[in-house]
Design a protein around this motif. Structure first.
Motif, PDB file in Angstrom:
ATOM      1  N   HIS A   1       0.850  -1.203   0.000  1.00  0.00           N
ATOM      2  CA  HIS A   1       0.000   0.000   0.000  1.00  0.00           C
ATOM      3  C   HIS A   1       0.888   1.256   0.000  1.00  0.00           C
ATOM      4  N   GLU A   2       1.929   1.260   0.822  1.00  0.00           N
ATOM      5  CA  GLU A   2       2.834   2.421   0.863  1.00  0.00           C
ATOM      6  C   GLU A   2       3.574   2.578  -0.467  1.00  0.00           C
TER       7      GLU A   2
ATOM      8  N   HIS B   1       1.515   4.447  -2.823  1.00  0.00           N
ATOM      9  CA  HIS B   1       1.596   5.915  -2.722  1.00  0.00           C
ATOM     10  C   HIS B   1       2.794   6.446  -3.515  1.00  0.00           C
TER      11      HIS B   1
ATOM     12  N   HIS C   1      -9.420   7.459   4.730  1.00  0.00           N
ATOM     13  CA  HIS C   1      -8.894   6.240   4.105  1.00  0.00           C
ATOM     14  C   HIS C   1      -9.972   5.395   3.422  1.00  0.00           C
TER      15      HIS C   1
ATOM     16  N   GLU D   1      -6.374   7.049  -1.107  1.00  0.00           N
ATOM     17  CA  GLU D   1      -6.059   5.881  -0.274  1.00  0.00           C
ATOM     18  C   GLU D   1      -6.596   4.591  -0.901  1.00  0.00           C
TER      19      GLU D   1
HETATM   20 ZN   LIG Z   1      -2.219   5.272   2.621  1.00  0.00          ZN
END
Ligand SMILES: [Zn+2]
Length: 283
Positions: A166-167, A170, A257, A202
């Protein structure tokens, strides 16, 4: 998840040995390359060593930091190995996607730290949870987050892997210019509308994590229950769930989120399709 024996990323920067417990970001010491350069300079060009060391000391090492040896538990060692493998597989999968679009995937660094560390986005602390800083293109993770996740009802190696992916999602948004576009738009919007954009951002990172999940699944690295772990994690870290636990009621306007259901849905969409182009949460 079958992560053992897989390629490890070279982009892990381990700051856990930095005894300051905070601050000391980038105090990497000399990289091997730095030492080789100094030695070559010393023998061939008679360079003043002390000066050279001074310059290198001020620089942030871009390779793996040569810090004091890190004392770590078996759990931490496993999580480090898992994180290195997940990062490596995101490099492979996103590298291929960018290449396919005649673009270059600039790999992010991933900083392991304890308690607190300095970042180009200000001081990072464990209380924030894992985060991505676009200004230095680094992901910051305190491995103790694994225990925090457990407290929230999310556990297992794939649950943690999902957070790392997930990071990285980004970072991909940053490379594609999405983060910056969102930030520019948010300046002109009400808090409510700005939050809605954050939710979309998100959820897209969740979808990108799903795309990565598809990739490792194709490689045969997933085990029974892994996808369920990711879904449980998405459910556990939905804003509605977190808010209920924090304050006893849900305040939809302040969601940043996405709800548990939304997070599960978008992860699943990426996972099923394996196609980042299916991750347009803004459409
Ligand atoms: Zn995030």
């Amino acid at each position: 998840m079958r992560w053992k024996g897989q390629r490890q990323s070279n982009n892990i920067e381990d700051r856990r040995g930095n005894s300051s417990g905070g601050g000391g970001g980038g105090r990497g010491g000399l990289s091997i390359t730095g030492i080789v350069i100094i030695l070559i300079g010393y023998f061939l060009f008679d360079v003043d060593l002390s000066d050279e060391v001074g310059v290198l000391d001020k620089q942030e090492t871009t390779t793996i930091s040569q810090n004091a040896p890190v004392q770590e538990s078996q759990q931490e060692a496993d999580l480090r190995g898992l994180t290195g493998m997940v990062l490596a597989s995101t490099e492979d999968s996103w590298g291929a996607y960018f290449k396919h679009h005649d673009a270059y995937y600039r790999e992010p660094k991933l900083v392991l730290y304890r308690n607190a560390t300095s970042t180009a986005c200000g001081k990072g602390t464990s209380a924030t949870g894992p985060f991505y800083c676009p200004a230095d293109e680094k992901i910051y993770i305190d491995l103790s987050f694994y225990d925090d996740m457990k407290d929230l009802g999310a556990q297992g190696d794939f649950a943690f892997a999902y957070v790392v992916a997930h990071e990285v999602g980004h970072h991909v948004q940053h490379l594609l210019g999405i983060n910056e576009k969102v930030a520019r738009q948010q300046e002109r919007l009400s808090e409510k509308k700005a939050n809605q954009l954050s939710v979309k951002q998100e959820l897209q990172a969740d979808c990108f994590a799903g795309v990565w999940g598809h990739y490792v699944d194709q490689k045969g690295l997933l085990e029974m229950g892994d996808v369920q772990e990711a879904m449980d994690t998405a459910a556990a870290i939905g804003d509605d769930r977190l808010q209920q636990q924090g304050q006893g009621h849900v305040v939809p306007d302040s969601f940043t989120h996405g709800t548990s259901a939304q997070r599960m849905q978008w992860f699943n969409r990426g996972f099923k399709s394996g196609d980042p182009d299916q991750c347009n949460t803004f459409g």
